[in-house]
Motif scaffolding. Structure first.
Motif, short mmCIF file in Angstrom:
data_model
loop_
_atom_site.label_atom_id
_atom_site.label_comp_id
_atom_site.label_asym_id
_atom_site.label_seq_id
_atom_site.Cartn_x
_atom_site.Cartn_y
_atom_site.Cartn_z
N GLU A 1 -77.46 82.49 -30.62
CA GLU A 1 -76.27 81.63 -30.62
C GLU A 1 -76.23 80.70 -29.40
O GLU A 1 -75.84 79.56 -29.51
CB GLU A 1 -75.00 82.49 -30.62
N ARG B 1 -67.82 87.47 -33.17
CA ARG B 1 -68.01 86.05 -32.88
C ARG B 1 -67.79 85.20 -34.13
O ARG B 1 -67.16 84.14 -34.07
CB ARG B 1 -69.42 85.80 -32.32
N GLU C 1 -65.14 82.25 -34.39
CA GLU C 1 -65.61 80.87 -34.53
C GLU C 1 -64.92 80.19 -35.72
O GLU C 1 -64.53 79.03 -35.65
CB GLU C 1 -67.12 80.84 -34.70
N ASN D 1 -62.61 76.88 -35.36
CA ASN D 1 -62.96 75.66 -36.08
C ASN D 1 -61.82 75.16 -36.98
O ASN D 1 -61.80 73.99 -37.34
CB ASN D 1 -64.23 75.86 -36.90
#
Length: 132
Positions: free
Chosen positions: A80, A112, A116, A120
């Protein structure tokens, strides 16, 4: 002075300095089922330093870390982020990874991926904490 020269040559030979080694040690790091960190080292031959795009997915036996049952224990670790390795120095790197099943689903300890997704959805807002 001779001892220092020999020590430097030995460090370069073993890749512990940026010197003459023609490989990069990439320390893949992930979070286990208990929230602890685990890692293993991948040797990337022919490279003096790497970028995220250079690093392949890798795997480990998740039954030993409490992240997969014994009969289906493969866990895929996907790079990542990449950082300079402060311990080995030189061009070697630490690779922060996320954990996935072989079918491409995030495993339960992979926080994660849902974080994420949430971040977003709100790109116009600024988070008050970071992930890593």
């Amino acid at each position: 002075e001779q001892e220092e020269q020999e020590e430097q040559e030995e460090q370069e030979e073993h890749g512990t300095m940026g010197g003459g080694s023609d490989y990069t040690l990439a320390e893949y790091v992930w979070i286990d089922a208990d929230g602890g960190t685990r890692c293993k080292t991948k040797v990337i031959p022919g490279k003096k330093g790497v970028k995220l795009a250079d690093l392949p997915d890798w795997n480990f036996d998740g039954s030993s870390t409490g992240q997969a049952p014994g009969e289906d224990s493969e866990v895929i670790i996907k790079p990542e982020r990449v950082y300079k390795d402060p311990f080995r120095g030189g061009h070697h790197v630490l690779v922060m990874t996320s954990c996935w099943t072989p079918k491409g689903e995030p495993i339960p300890s992979n926080t994660r991926t849902p974080a994420e997704k949430l971040f977003n959805e709100k790109l116009d807002e600024e988070p008050w904490f970071g992930i890593e």
